[in-house]
Design a protein around this motif. Sequence first.
Motif, short mmCIF file in Angstrom:
data_model
loop_
_atom_site.label_atom_id
_atom_site.label_comp_id
_atom_site.label_asym_id
_atom_site.label_seq_id
_atom_site.Cartn_x
_atom_site.Cartn_y
_atom_site.Cartn_z
N CYS A 260 11.62 45.72 70.44
CA CYS A 260 11.06 44.40 70.79
C CYS A 260 10.37 43.67 69.64
CB CYS A 260 10.06 44.55 71.93
SG CYS A 260 10.81 45.06 73.47
N SER A 261 10.55 44.14 68.39
CA SER A 261 9.84 43.44 67.31
C SER A 261 10.53 42.13 66.96
CB SER A 261 9.74 44.34 66.07
OG SER A 261 11.01 44.66 65.60
N SER A 262 11.78 41.95 67.40
CA SER A 262 12.51 40.72 67.05
C SER A 262 13.64 40.48 68.05
CB SER A 262 13.10 40.85 65.63
OG SER A 262 13.96 41.99 65.58
N GLY A 263 14.29 39.33 67.89
CA GLY A 263 15.56 39.06 68.58
C GLY A 263 15.53 39.12 70.10
N ILE A 264 16.58 39.68 70.66
CA ILE A 264 16.79 39.69 72.11
C ILE A 264 15.67 40.46 72.82
CG2 ILE A 264 18.38 40.46 73.94
CD1 ILE A 264 20.68 40.15 71.83
N GLY A 265 15.28 41.61 72.25
CA GLY A 265 14.24 42.44 72.87
C GLY A 265 12.92 41.69 72.98
N LEU A 266 12.56 40.99 71.89
CA LEU A 266 11.31 40.23 71.89
C LEU A 266 11.36 39.12 72.96
CD1 LEU A 266 9.37 38.96 68.78
CD2 LEU A 266 9.83 37.42 70.67
N GLU A 267 12.45 38.37 72.98
CA GLU A 267 12.59 37.27 73.95
C GLU A 267 12.55 37.77 75.38
OE1 GLU A 267 12.56 34.09 73.82
OE2 GLU A 267 12.35 34.07 71.64
N VAL B 130 5.58 44.75 81.79
CA VAL B 130 6.50 45.03 80.68
C VAL B 130 5.86 45.94 79.64
CG1 VAL B 130 7.87 43.99 78.83
CG2 VAL B 130 7.57 42.77 81.01
N VAL B 131 6.56 47.02 79.30
CA VAL B 131 6.15 47.85 78.17
C VAL B 131 7.15 47.56 77.04
CG1 VAL B 131 5.66 50.18 77.35
CG2 VAL B 131 5.33 49.61 79.77
N ALA B 132 6.69 46.74 76.10
CA ALA B 132 7.57 46.30 75.01
C ALA B 132 7.37 47.25 73.84
CB ALA B 132 7.20 44.87 74.61
N THR C 170 4.51 38.90 65.85
CA THR C 170 5.35 37.83 66.41
C THR C 170 5.43 37.95 67.93
OG1 THR C 170 6.72 38.24 64.47
CG2 THR C 170 7.53 36.60 66.02
N LEU C 171 5.62 39.18 68.41
CA LEU C 171 5.71 39.39 69.86
C LEU C 171 4.38 39.02 70.53
CD1 LEU C 171 7.00 40.53 72.47
CD2 LEU C 171 6.18 42.79 71.77
N GLU C 172 3.28 39.48 69.94
CA GLU C 172 1.98 39.21 70.55
C GLU C 172 1.69 37.71 70.61
OE1 GLU C 172 -0.38 43.38 69.93
OE2 GLU C 172 -1.00 41.68 68.69
N ALA C 173 2.07 37.01 69.53
CA ALA C 173 1.85 35.57 69.52
C ALA C 173 2.71 34.89 70.59
CB ALA C 173 2.16 34.99 68.14
N ALA C 174 3.96 35.34 70.72
CA ALA C 174 4.86 34.72 71.70
C ALA C 174 4.43 35.05 73.13
CB ALA C 174 6.30 35.19 71.46
N GLY D 210 -1.66 42.13 77.35
CA GLY D 210 -2.75 42.88 77.98
C GLY D 210 -2.78 42.70 79.49
N GLN D 211 -2.03 41.75 80.01
CA GLN D 211 -1.94 41.53 81.46
C GLN D 211 -0.62 42.10 81.97
OE1 GLN D 211 -4.51 40.01 83.18
NE2 GLN D 211 -5.63 40.04 81.25
N THR D 212 0.45 41.32 81.76
CA THR D 212 1.76 41.80 82.21
C THR D 212 2.59 42.37 81.07
OG1 THR D 212 2.48 39.51 82.00
CG2 THR D 212 1.97 40.29 84.24
N LEU D 213 2.03 42.38 79.86
CA LEU D 213 2.77 42.93 78.72
C LEU D 213 1.89 43.84 77.87
CD1 LEU D 213 5.40 41.30 76.51
CD2 LEU D 213 3.42 42.22 75.33
N THR D 214 2.37 45.06 77.62
CA THR D 214 1.70 45.93 76.66
C THR D 214 2.71 46.31 75.58
OG1 THR D 214 2.19 47.81 78.06
CG2 THR D 214 -0.04 46.97 78.18
#
Length: 309
Positions: A10-17, A32-34, A44-48, A54-58
């Motif tokens: 998930c650091s880039s590309g399709i996984g991140l999106e 989501v556990v990214a 980049t992921l955290e900013a996006a 911390g809520q629905t994404l870790t």
Amino acid sequence: LPRTVLISGCSSGIGLELAVQLARDSRQRYQVVATMRDLGKKGTLEAAAGEALGQTLTVAQMDVRSDESMAQCLRCIQGGDVDVLVNNAGVGLVGPLEGLSLATMQRVFDTNFFGAVRLVKAVLPGMKRRRQGHIVVVSSVMGLQGVVFNDVYAASKFALEGFFESLAIQLLQFNIFISLVEPGPVGTAFEEKLLEQVSAAQFPGADPDTLHYFRDLYLPASRELFRSLGQSPQDVAQAIVKVISSARPPLRLQTNARYSALTALKAADPSGRLYVWSAHRLLFRWPGLLIRALRCLACGCFPSRVLPG
Ligand code: NAD
């Protein structure tokens, strides 16, 4: 209760999106556990993710080539249960076969194929026990048909297709679904990384003719393919979100309708001749026409204007 979705790469590309779109679901259906190999790249992921973080994404560390990092990541998931697994991490490899080492090829398989196998082995017992689950695999149109100079990458995606199609039959008995998502070219860091690899590589052992075909015919055609038919990672992620939210998820989904004219060449002739001969002629005999064909595919007038009769 929200469904726990574990995604690799998930650091880039399709996984991140995908991680961001699921975490921002308006109905908050997903937790989501990214995961990513290198947490140094999580910015980049955290900013996006914005407020979802911390809520629905870790964000968690996971290298799909390491059993240990996988076990550690799974231990950190609350309850240990994964409802939806997305095998997204993958690497490309292009170039003349004679110039690539077996160790390099094995690394591609270890990430693209065994990385997914490792993860499935880890989450499957829980899914079977609970009699529910969904395993999504980011395959490729190259999991359906070979593409010149992508021999090993295509083989790794074919391996995924065979493995998961086989598994799908057994898992229906446990109410677990498998979905193979097959994008065509996608505008992510994936292509840049490949082109970097290629410009640094010498391909020792490859003969001058093959090198010429690779550098002077294949590479320009590949660049044109990405330029004219490339899809955005947002579009691919959106298609995956739809698959994940579906009550009866499909076993296969091609995300790029414009590319499907090419995969249809294989489906139309089970002997394989139509696809292999067309691809060969277009690349080696009429490379100018190939570029035109790709542009026509992009505008939707293929094949009528390109293939006479
Ligand atoms: P990308 O390079 O942006 O993403 C791939 C991700 O996988 C990266 O975050 C990378 O760090 C990660 N990764 C690589 N090795 C890993 C490992 N050992 N452990 C954990 N993570 C690892 O490219 P992308 O286009 O987003 O690729 C995602 C998937 O889509 C891949 O499986 C790729 O094969 C597939 N795909 C891409 C295209 C394309 O044209 N970009 C087309 C079809 C399919």
